[in-house]
Design a protein around this motif. Structure first.
Motif, PDB file in Angstrom:
ATOM      1  N   ASP A 168       0.831  -1.207   0.000  1.00  0.00           N
ATOM      2  CA  ASP A 168       0.000   0.000   0.000  1.00  0.00           C
ATOM      3  C   ASP A 168       0.866   1.259   0.000  1.00  0.00           C
ATOM      4  OD1 ASP A 168       1.062   0.036   2.499  1.00  0.00           O
ATOM      5  OD2 ASP A 168      -0.823  -0.297   3.559  1.00  0.00           O
ATOM      6  N   SER A 169       2.183   1.104  -0.055  1.00  0.00           N
ATOM      7  CA  SER A 169       3.055   2.271   0.053  1.00  0.00           C
ATOM      8  C   SER A 169       3.080   3.050  -1.263  1.00  0.00           C
ATOM      9  CB  SER A 169       4.474   1.843   0.426  1.00  0.00           C
ATOM     10  OG  SER A 169       5.286   2.996   0.541  1.00  0.00           O
ATOM     11  N   SER A 170       3.147   4.376  -1.116  1.00  0.00           N
ATOM     12  CA  SER A 170       2.952   5.243  -2.284  1.00  0.00           C
ATOM     13  C   SER A 170       4.245   5.507  -3.047  1.00  0.00           C
ATOM     14  CB  SER A 170       2.337   6.568  -1.825  1.00  0.00           C
ATOM     15  OG  SER A 170       3.137   7.122  -0.792  1.00  0.00           O
ATOM     16  N   HIS A 171       5.341   4.817  -2.708  1.00  0.00           N
ATOM     17  CA  HIS A 171       6.595   5.069  -3.442  1.00  0.00           C
ATOM     18  C   HIS A 171       6.871   3.978  -4.475  1.00  0.00           C
ATOM     19  CE1 HIS A 171       7.940   2.044  -0.608  1.00  0.00           C
ATOM     20  NE2 HIS A 171       9.076   1.922  -1.267  1.00  0.00           N
ATOM     21  N   LEU A 172       5.927   3.051  -4.667  1.00  0.00           N
ATOM     22  CA  LEU A 172       6.207   1.853  -5.471  1.00  0.00           C
ATOM     23  C   LEU A 172       5.886   2.075  -6.953  1.00  0.00           C
ATOM     24  CD1 LEU A 172       4.831  -0.697  -2.868  1.00  0.00           C
ATOM     25  CD2 LEU A 172       7.241  -0.268  -3.418  1.00  0.00           C
ATOM     26  N   MET A 173       6.779   2.765  -7.644  1.00  0.00           N
ATOM     27  CA  MET A 173       6.576   3.078  -9.069  1.00  0.00           C
ATOM     28  C   MET A 173       6.630   1.828  -9.939  1.00  0.00           C
ATOM     29  SD  MET A 173       5.724   5.941 -10.073  1.00  0.00           S
ATOM     30  CE  MET A 173       6.038   5.599 -11.804  1.00  0.00           C
ATOM     31  N   HIS A 174       7.525   0.900  -9.595  1.00  0.00           N
ATOM     32  CA  HIS A 174       7.646  -0.298 -10.427  1.00  0.00           C
ATOM     33  C   HIS A 174       6.357  -1.114 -10.343  1.00  0.00           C
ATOM     34  CE1 HIS A 174       9.435  -4.442 -11.352  1.00  0.00           C
ATOM     35  NE2 HIS A 174       9.431  -3.770 -12.483  1.00  0.00           N
ATOM     36  N   ALA A 175       5.803  -1.207  -9.139  1.00  0.00           N
ATOM     37  CA  ALA A 175       4.542  -1.933  -8.966  1.00  0.00           C
ATOM     38  C   ALA A 175       3.423  -1.225  -9.744  1.00  0.00           C
ATOM     39  CB  ALA A 175       4.194  -2.022  -7.485  1.00  0.00           C
ATOM     40  N   LEU A 176       3.418   0.112  -9.709  1.00  0.00           N
ATOM     41  CA  LEU A 176       2.396   0.867 -10.439  1.00  0.00           C
ATOM     42  C   LEU A 176       2.502   0.590 -11.944  1.00  0.00           C
ATOM     43  CD1 LEU A 176       0.151   3.068 -10.468  1.00  0.00           C
ATOM     44  CD2 LEU A 176       1.981   4.756 -10.743  1.00  0.00           C
ATOM     45  N   ALA A 177       3.757   0.534 -12.424  1.00  0.00           N
ATOM     46  CA  ALA A 177       3.964   0.314 -13.865  1.00  0.00           C
ATOM     47  C   ALA A 177       3.520  -1.082 -14.295  1.00  0.00           C
ATOM     48  CB  ALA A 177       5.437   0.536 -14.217  1.00  0.00           C
TER      49      ALA A 177
END
Lengths: 430, 430
Positions: free
Chosen positions: B395-404
């Motif tokens: 749930d952490s908001s720094h996870l750009m790779h997961a978002l991608a």
């Protein structure tokens, strides 16, 4: 390439000319499956997938394009352990179960490189700021007593509760580690993918060059919108519909004037553009009526005119015109759009990663329907947030108003002749 | 406008400054709901919905824009009864149950105005061609004996089976009747909608003018991609992520250089652009740490900094800067994107019809999850064709790779603290 050899054969075969039966309603003996025609389209376009067509662009210019090569992470994300909270960085081993009063040192703002944390100290730290050496946890400011930061430069103390190692610390590489694959070749580059590349410090990316399509709509019966409409004529919607669909999918479109029903005129029109495009798409003139301008214009070219077991969009042309890949879509607007969505879009998406493939969603039918058993029927519908889909209009391919009220394509595979209300179907979100 | 008055009050209120608790994890007493903040964003942007911002464009330039006014059909579709098949047009009353041998007259191509059909005759007719006066049905060519068209100009006869009136005839107005509403104001103009306008002979359309956004990312800790990365710094991904999201949504973006953490510099940067944009969006500097440049730069402006009961994306700024609408998104990339998708996109979609709203789909969770009970949690996930959704990253908001690696936002509404594998959630397809 098999398809075209076969094409030339079929094109001149009595079977093909006696084959009007394959065209309309009846048993599709001799019709090709959707999967087989999609494979033929993939074979036709395969030569476009070359390194020579890759180009390197700044991130902002790469939006909506397909990634040409795998990209490995040049650094870890996050690059260093940082705080997930505004709070106090501590060494968890130095705070007993009952908590402890610690000396506050200089605050650590985001972007700074803090001094190592000394025993008995707590470092006020901001969200995103680097965890000092010697610290392994962050206590949120609201759990501190007092629950605020000391005034900068003022020596002071703060009481903090015991906290487990790692609490509110974003470990280096917890999102991705240096060297891992960040994005795979063929990935569609949307905001999140470009954002990831930026986070990795990558400013340029190599993508597949945009495919340029020559779009020629045909028919003596069609008139440009905005002109008067003589009796018996209709306005051309295929040009606008397909040009918009191609452009929305990220393709470049060269659109010609409406071609007449004179084959030599269409041939000249195609020749005048063929040198500057990657693909020729025509609409209309591919079925077996007495006036089929595209069939006639392609005479002598390595192209075939086939019937796909699909409704709408059964009659399809495929091959090359003077060596340029050619797809001949049928003349009805809904058939055109279905042809694009069923054949061209998925093939390009699979080859280049752009356009993005449609999202397939299981949905429950809000109505019963019937479908020609031997054909893959593609109905139009509006998908509802409750997971049901309402059919818009009938199965006829002239219903533009119904199409404009739809947000999904509804698939009824070959072999299915009837479905009941509540039955599950696959829909593709438009 | 209430929001801003309240803003000024809250901004300087002890409640606000003592309110760090509202910021992180704990009970969001005092936090505003997602719905309330969305309503505040709608109130902020309402002045943009004016007739003065409507513009009339050629169809091809209107792709992706929102329709400004209702459009009534100037003609019926189809404009005249026409054939759905290549076949023979007949008067059904003149063909008895046993079928009949009829004289073939001149063929009717699409686009022609045929002579009235005489008794005892059948007119060879092409798909889309006008049904002759006196005819009321079409017999497909493959049901005829012989099952082909006579050579043009040759008088002949054909045997045809009895056929019900209306068979394979597309009645005039069967798609839409002249005068009916073709498209409603606020409709997103995609390929099908533009294709419908073309079919109606409409060549120009009045749409809402594109909204121009000034995008300013802040932070001393962020570095432009492509530059070297000093210790403690991170690359700016918010700028690329949000600019791409805004542009993909059809907005025009003016992107500034990264603002430092000096409020006066940010203020000067915003002033230098404020006159030429419709909306200012900043990222970062809105929470309650010791260094919050956006909060400081907005001091004295009609803006408030609130906490929305949402994770991620809780801290939000809203108001005006020198009279220009302002939204202050949080500094973490995922929080930025979630802020755009949860607040700005739906409000613009609702006001203008562009961008298109996200498709909401019910999905079954592939994993269990927990969520802060008093917050609306927005997780990232990949929606699968079987109707399940896999969570990507934590749930952490720094996870750009997961978002991608995600294609959907997963909603866990306030009031829900845990969900089990298989539970149904609403997802928005990205």
């Amino acid at each position: 390439m098999t398809a075209y050899t076969e094409g030339r054969t079929m094109h001149s075969s009595p079977h093909e000319h006696g084959g009007a039966l394959h065209q309309h309603g009846g048993a599709p003996h001799g019709a090709r499956s959707v999967a087989r025609h999609r494979a033929a389209v993939a074979e036709l376009l395969a030569p476009l997938l070359t390194e020579a067509r890759a180009e390197t662009l700044a991130l902002r210019d790469a939006l909506g394009k397909g990634l040409a090569h795998d990209i490995a992470a040049p650094l870890s994300l996050p690059p260093f352990a940082n705080s997930q909270m505004d709070g106090f960085a501590i060494n968890s081993a130095h705070v007993p179960d009952g908590g402890a009063e610690l000396r506050t040192v200089d605050p650590v703002p985001a972007g700074a490189t803090p001094a190592a944390l000394e025993r008995g100290c707590a470092a006020p730290i901001m969200t995103g700021a680097m965890i000092p050496d010697g610290a392994d946890a962050v206590v949120p400011v609201e759990q501190a007593v007092p629950d605020r930061f000391p005034a900068p430069g003022v020596a002071g103390t703060v009481w903090l509760p015991a906290t487990a190692a790692g609490t509110f610390v974003r470990a280096a590489g917890s999102d991705i580690r240096a060297g891992e694959r960040a994005l795979a070749a063929g990935t569609f580059l949307g905001p999140a993918q470009l954002g990831l590349l930026a986070a990795l410090g990558i400013g340029e990316v190599t993508v597949h060059r945009t495919v340029t399509v020559l779009l020629a709509t045909t028919g003596d019966e069609v008139v440009e919108p905005g002109r008067p409409l003589p009796a018996g004529k209709i306005y051309d919607s295929n040009g606008t519909l397909l040009e918009s669909a191609l452009r929305q999918a990220g393709l470049a479109v060269v659109r010609t004037a409406i071609a007449s029903d004179r084959p030599e005129e269409l041939r000249a029109l195609l020749r005048s553009h063929a040198g500057s495009v990657d693909l020729i798409v025509t609409t209309g003139g591919v079925s077996k009526g007495a006036y089929e301008v595209v069939r006639q214009a392609m005479d002598g070219q390595a192209a075939e005119f086939v019937h796909v077991a699909m409704q709408p969009g059964g009659p399809q042309g495929i091959g090359t015109f003077d060596g340029v890949p050619f797809l001949g879509f049928p003349g009805n607007p809904v058939s055109c759009l279905v042809s694009f969505e069923m054949f061209l879009r998925p093939v390009l998406a699979g080859m280049f990663g752009s356009p993005a493939p449609r999202t397939a969603v299981p949905a429950r039918l809000a109505h019963s329907l019937t479908s020609p058993e031997h054909k893959h029927q593609v109905r139009r519908g509006s998908y509802q947030a409750d997971g049901t889909v309402r059919l818009e209009g009938g199965d006829s391919s002239h219903l533009m108003h119904a199409l404009a009220g739809s947000n999904a394509l509804v698939h009824v595979p070959a072999g299915v002749s009837a479905l009941a209300e509540g039955d599950e179907v696959e829909v593709w979100m438009l």
